[in-house]
Design a protein around this motif. Structure first.
Motif, PDB file in Angstrom:
ATOM      1  N   LEU A  30      33.592  26.704  40.410  1.00 40.41           N
ATOM      2  CA  LEU A  30      34.419  27.373  38.972  1.00 40.41           C
ATOM      3  C   LEU A  30      32.887  27.745  37.820  1.00 40.41           C
ATOM      4  O   LEU A  30      33.116  28.352  36.698  1.00 40.41           O
ATOM      5  CB  LEU A  30      35.423  27.210  39.237  1.00 40.41           C
ATOM      6  CG  LEU A  30      36.427  26.673  39.728  1.00 40.41           C
ATOM      7  CD1 LEU A  30      37.611  26.089  38.823  1.00 40.41           C
ATOM      8  CD2 LEU A  30      36.918  28.488  40.071  1.00 40.41           C
ATOM      9  N   GLY A  31      31.762  27.012  37.963  1.00 42.53           N
ATOM     10  CA  GLY A  31      31.365  27.227  36.478  1.00 42.53           C
ATOM     11  C   GLY A  31      31.048  26.375  35.561  1.00 42.53           C
ATOM     12  O   GLY A  31      32.356  25.508  35.720  1.00 42.53           O
ATOM     13  N   THR A  32      30.378  26.053  34.795  1.00 44.01           N
ATOM     14  CA  THR A  32      30.693  25.533  33.744  1.00 44.01           C
ATOM     15  C   THR A  32      31.240  26.110  32.193  1.00 44.01           C
ATOM     16  O   THR A  32      30.874  25.971  31.143  1.00 44.01           O
ATOM     17  CB  THR A  32      29.191  24.591  32.806  1.00 44.01           C
ATOM     18  OG1 THR A  32      28.252  26.179  33.054  1.00 44.01           O
ATOM     19  CG2 THR A  32      28.561  24.325  33.947  1.00 44.01           C
ATOM     20  N   GLY A  33      32.188  27.415  32.391  1.00 47.60           N
ATOM     21  CA  GLY A  33      32.123  28.052  31.039  1.00 47.60           C
ATOM     22  C   GLY A  33      34.210  27.742  30.735  1.00 47.60           C
ATOM     23  O   GLY A  33      34.046  26.473  31.306  1.00 47.60           O
ATOM     24  N   TYR A  34      34.807  28.161  30.649  1.00 50.15           N
ATOM     25  CA  TYR A  34      35.861  28.305  30.076  1.00 50.15           C
ATOM     26  C   TYR A  34      37.335  28.377  31.444  1.00 50.15           C
ATOM     27  O   TYR A  34      38.022  27.948  31.487  1.00 50.15           O
ATOM     28  CB  TYR A  34      36.812  29.698  28.793  1.00 50.15           C
ATOM     29  CG  TYR A  34      36.673  30.964  29.385  1.00 50.15           C
ATOM     30  CD1 TYR A  34      37.684  31.554  29.998  1.00 50.15           C
ATOM     31  CD2 TYR A  34      35.546  32.010  30.002  1.00 50.15           C
ATOM     32  CE1 TYR A  34      37.735  32.772  31.363  1.00 50.15           C
ATOM     33  CE2 TYR A  34      35.756  33.433  30.303  1.00 50.15           C
ATOM     34  CZ  TYR A  34      36.946  33.741  31.268  1.00 50.15           C
ATOM     35  OH  TYR A  34      37.499  34.690  31.444  1.00 50.15           O
ATOM     36  N   VAL A  35      36.490  28.818  32.453  1.00 54.21           N
ATOM     37  CA  VAL A  35      37.294  29.209  33.485  1.00 54.21           C
ATOM     38  C   VAL A  35      37.476  27.805  33.973  1.00 54.21           C
ATOM     39  O   VAL A  35      38.481  27.325  34.682  1.00 54.21           O
ATOM     40  CB  VAL A  35      36.227  30.466  34.411  1.00 54.21           C
ATOM     41  CG1 VAL A  35      37.426  29.883  35.470  1.00 54.21           C
ATOM     42  CG2 VAL A  35      36.551  31.842  34.049  1.00 54.21           C
ATOM     43  N   SER A  36      35.931  27.192  34.038  1.00 53.92           N
ATOM     44  CA  SER A  36      36.732  25.971  34.749  1.00 53.92           C
ATOM     45  C   SER A  36      37.394  24.749  33.723  1.00 53.92           C
ATOM     46  O   SER A  36      38.160  23.500  33.681  1.00 53.92           O
ATOM     47  CB  SER A  36      34.700  25.270  34.825  1.00 53.92           C
ATOM     48  OG  SER A  36      34.751  24.047  34.485  1.00 53.92           O
ATOM     49  N   LEU A  37      37.273  24.917  32.266  1.00 52.23           N
ATOM     50  CA  LEU A  37      37.954  24.649  31.568  1.00 52.23           C
ATOM     51  C   LEU A  37      39.526  24.265  31.358  1.00 52.23           C
ATOM     52  O   LEU A  37      40.303  23.842  31.677  1.00 52.23           O
ATOM     53  CB  LEU A  37      37.894  24.723  30.041  1.00 52.23           C
ATOM     54  CG  LEU A  37      36.102  24.455  29.376  1.00 52.23           C
ATOM     55  CD1 LEU A  37      35.632  24.454  28.141  1.00 52.23           C
ATOM     56  CD2 LEU A  37      36.962  22.644  28.844  1.00 52.23           C
ATOM     57  N   VAL A  38      39.331  25.745  32.248  1.00 51.68           N
ATOM     58  CA  VAL A  38      41.118  26.645  32.025  1.00 51.68           C
ATOM     59  C   VAL A  38      41.431  25.183  33.443  1.00 51.68           C
ATOM     60  O   VAL A  38      42.884  24.931  33.475  1.00 51.68           O
ATOM     61  CB  VAL A  38      41.547  27.867  31.949  1.00 51.68           C
ATOM     62  CG1 VAL A  38      42.759  28.039  32.828  1.00 51.68           C
ATOM     63  CG2 VAL A  38      41.054  28.504  30.565  1.00 51.68           C
TER      64      VAL A  38
END
Lengths: 218, 218, 218, 218, 218, 218, 218, 218
Positions: free
Chosen positions: E33-41
């Protein structure tokens, strides 16, 4: 053929001699002699005179001037106890005067060159049985070219040093000039200094002829 | 000297010929001829006979057998219109029988080898003025060694093919054997196949002698 | 200043123009114009005439000759609809004759050069409002040098083509010659062709002066 | 033109000055001056005043603040004996206050900045004939922006230091502001600090104008 | 909490969404999911509501504008049959107008933006049960800054589109503004666009609050 | 919220804490805090309480046991003068007993663990205002698993140490167990030790809840 | 010893079989069989029964499930005409259910597994003289562990398939269980799936014993 | 089985032993034992006698001769306090005589070899309970081959040393000879020295048989 059984032949010089040789020893397996004229000379010696057991060592170092040779002469030449010593130095001594004219502390002018070279050869004569002095060169056919003219003067110093110390002498500029009668410098080296395979062959042939290598030996 | 002014000389073969040559053209600037015997031959030609303007092309390809040569013969040999053609093939044809004995589809046995080589030379004779056939070799001094013995039989096929088509012929095994009288194979190639600088010099000297190269030409 | 508001300026040429520009577009963020004279010209335009909104595009490609330009002229020049077109070609057309003298199919001789360049400019005139022809050059001070002399002849063809089609014209050789009166070629380019930062500045200044760039504009 | 024959010009500063220059010497072959305004200044000097023999040295170091300059001032400035010294420092002194507000030991506040800069210039005046002080800058058009406002105050300190020591002075912020009237900061630097080619040209032009460089000199 | 058992949540957008996600699928093992807000969510959803079995997919692609989304909408959104769709687009549509002002074909002006976004949401409503529209943003506290002002207008278009299609709506600019009251933009992103970990957390929190994520759930 | 204005929070531990943090300082720009729970904790603190100005430092080091912490405690903890100290150690102390059972000098058995941890916390209490002890964990749902059972005993030691020194305490095993009721360990970490994004979020949430972080703070 | 002279033995499976084998052929020089149990089996066969001339081929592919095998069965198994076929598949069929529980299209449930495996073996029986079915495994000693329990059920399917088609059968789980009585799983594989050298030896021994390999053969 | 519970087994030698083992410790996780016969021996021990808890350490170093072993014997053998010691040295002692015949200081002749080996074993006997001496080898079937004959003489020295000190003894040459009756050397090692997987298995089997490893142990 001037080399005798079990002799050791050591080359020292700048990037033209170095050619990516193995550091620090400059001998051994895996193209340890680099990819230039030193390797060519060695290959012809080994494949033609396998019975002689010649040991070749390459101590060339990129960017070196005669000043740098002096700094490492004891360790890289005198301590090596080689029977033969071949020296080709001076290209960087001259080149920096032309490509970096305003960084004067990098220039080695002709009097310093003469003096240091003389001193090196004088000490080497005590340990090496035979010395070969190769001139620096500039693969430029026009003798009036400023850098070529300067290089010729340094070459003349080498010749005089060879005469004074009675060493063997190779006029590499003359060897290149023969080819330059037919071919443009770019066929030998884009920058007129670092030879391609053709150019290294010119140097190797000049070297081998100087030591009376027998090309037709079976 | 057999090569004449403005002639084109094309080499084809396996990894010994290839030696990291530039793909696909196999000629041009920047060590395009690779670092093996082809480059050595060319360097001696260019530096000794600069007036002849010989054009050398290297079409060697690592891992090739005579089967692979056949597949690319039209494009890489016939379409090139070279005046001279030098062929050295067969090492992999034999080697796979010894290092991968159970992967039989990789083996090229001697009858197929003879037949395909014959066919290739027959067609090449129509376009190339001169052909040089070099035997495959195995840098192993013991003629009773199984792989050496096999390689000798393939070399014999090359000799017969050369005689049949009246081409020039180079016995590379014999050239190596001369050195092996004095030196152990490991001085030429750890794996007895891929030569170091010494080994490539053996090949280059054999080639140049075959074309009557004048080593003492000024 | 000859460039007008919102105009598009396209450069085409060989490695001197290319200088590692972004492929394929040759414009955009992240040093897309490369690191040579094209980028210098653009930087001076943008920082001095930010109000003009000039759009610069670099379509240089390493190794190109006029033959290669012809092959991509429709796509890389005509289809781009630029207001200005700057062309510098010919170095490789000449250089191959000197560094690869025997690979003749890589040479573009002067008649073909003249003819193809003429044809390209003729078609370009229909789409570009202004054309700038820059001569090829060789950073060699000796006019009798063979390659320099040849390059001068190609430069003369460029001049004649510019006159015939009434385009702007830049004598890059003359620009370098001014510097060569004081400095040796090696200060500008070791191989006399690929300029260092100093050499690209010579080209950029010549270009900017040709378009009446106002150096003192505030 | 203020620079005189054979003078040495030394630049010191942070990453804007550094731009990947050769370490440690900051002069010599192969783009040793980096790829920023220092290289541009040198290229214009060399190509326009080749007869002057100016020697340029780049001692910029990424991430430096005035504190770091002080630590290496003796070795990298005073010991260099340059005729000219150009100093641009302060961006990191300010930036860390804004990008790392809670790591306070990385901040160099204005009084320390003033004091250290004053001390450095005082000592440098004894060795360098001419000093040029360049302000730090922030490529942000809004003077009310907090970091821009702070940077302006540091720039004011530089101006006062220049006046006190009677050095030359370059207001780099003013130079960028001229462009910012027409273009958005992102055309010069995404992060408003590290300039692209356009931004470095702004700096180089400001520098060259300050030393009365003659753009129209033939 | 608005997400229900076994639902699939798909994110689409530009580099802020992409963040080095796995291509092409954007889901699976190894930080797909990558390392940005998508992964955090996703991480907060999985670790807090493991019983729900939410499936998250990231289809962000660096550099995308609404035009690029349109070109891949069928394959990357409609064919995915996700229950939820989150869209954040527009930063590049605006940024290119400011960092590449003269390359106009790269600009997506506000009317095209409105139209294309509207069209995309209209078609997506037929397949996704719930849609979340996130505004583009610019981490610049000064609302009078030209690019910030433009971005605000694009954000307003997103708001209007959300109202028209009755989707959920996230004002990311407002979320960043809250932090900017206390911290300078450089603490969140040097270039005011690509957020560091702090900045992505601002986005993730805004997203999770919008879907009524229960932070205190045990 | 237990952290107060301008406080410094230091984390120390093994690879779970380290997560590729910047060495040696463990704070600053460019993801210096690594990519694990430390960065998550910091991002939530900075984005939610920007007015507090918390300074976070990461001193985790891959492979560390409590023995390694002792060796660097003075420099990496006591000399740092942090207001808060968070310690999570013990996984490698246990793991080596299970993955390298015969290399006994790498094992840290429970009595040594208890003793060294006690000593570290005792000295740290003199400098840090608040200490948080986090248990080691093993993401294995079966409490009868040998390594899990051992890890539980080490966790019990941490709990007792926390009680003895009256520090804050986080039962990370309990936090993971909640998720493991619904999800298999492989969703959090293939090797049951190094967490993916989901797993690090479990740790960060447990940490933030322990310091009374207000998730709903505007 | 069940293998006979000149037979060909083909392995197919997932990453445990693959182990970085040469693609696409999976046989030949230079560790073409990978570094796992297939290479071990082959090495013991070649070094102990050199007279048999067994030809081993490795067609394992990382990440494969039985679904993937079906897709390449014709090309990678049936067209290979091997005398022996060894199949170990199922780990990924199960693992994705546990590490990616919500990406359901990646799961291969037991009925599909049974059906597809049956179909593959049925067709293979027509070409291969002997088939060996190896169970998937999970290096977890607790039979009540959810993933281990599922894997056991898939292993049971393999056993039933072997019985139905009267093939040879290897219970790899049982082989690992013997070791697990003395050693913790982490000594064989950190993630309980990808074996280290110890684990691959367990598989190789089980395989060799199944074909009646004579360990004491001279 | 000669090894007893909790014993430590240390291997020392040249590149054949080294095989890319972890430096400096030669034990631990992640294939620390390298990829040759040492790893094979250890894997069979661990997977067959997991209850013994044998600890294996690899101290092989590429290029070593018996001279190099002597230089590091105290640190790498005596200080290690291993119960078992296995030594295989001599290949480079011999090989350099054949691949670098003229670099004589790299040769270790048989008397020096005998003397140094004797001295090493004498001191080791005081610390190690059991010693295994493995002969060097040359994978060449022809006993009249010069290097093979020399290697045989060195092997004889090893045998005599083993008898003198009453250590265990492995005739690796004999082990290879058995395979060479059926296969050509190239199937085991292209250079006849560095074994492929087949060759290392030959060594591992010889070793395991010497310590009475029970192949059929359940």
């Amino acid at each position: 053929m001037k080399l005798k059984k079990d002799q050791k032949l050591l080359f020292i010089g700048d990037s033209v001699t170095d050619c990516d040789r193995a550091k620090p020893h400059g001998e051994g397996l895996f193209q340890a002699l680099g990819t230039g004229y030193v390797s060519l000379v060695d290959s012809f010696l080994q494949s033609t005179y396998p019975e002689l057991g010649i040991r070749t060592v390459n101590k060339g170092l990129s960017g070196n001037t005669v000043r740098d040779l002096k700094a490492r002469w004891q360790e890289d030449v005198l301590d090596q106890n080689s029977d033969w010593l071949s020296v080709m130095i001076g290209i960087n001594d001259v080149w920096r005067q032309f490509d970096s004219p305003f960084i004067k502390h990098q220039h080695v002018y002709i009097e310093e060159y003469r003096e240091k070279l003389d001193e090196l050869i004088a000490t080497a004569k005590q340990s090496a049985e035979q010395i070969i002095l190769m001139t620096p060169y500039y693969i430029e056919p026009n003798p009036a070219d400023e850098m070529r003219a300067t290089m010729d003067r340094y070459g003349e110093v080498v010749k005089q040093t060879a005469e004074k110390h009675q060493t063997l002498f190779i006029d590499t500029q003359a060897a290149f000039n023969q080819v330059l009668e037919h071919l443009y410098p770019a066929t030998l080296a884009w920058d007129r200094v670092h030879p391609n395979a053709n150019g290294h062959t010119v140097l190797a042939k000049a070297f081998l002829n100087t030591i009376d290598f027998d090309w037709n030996k079976q």
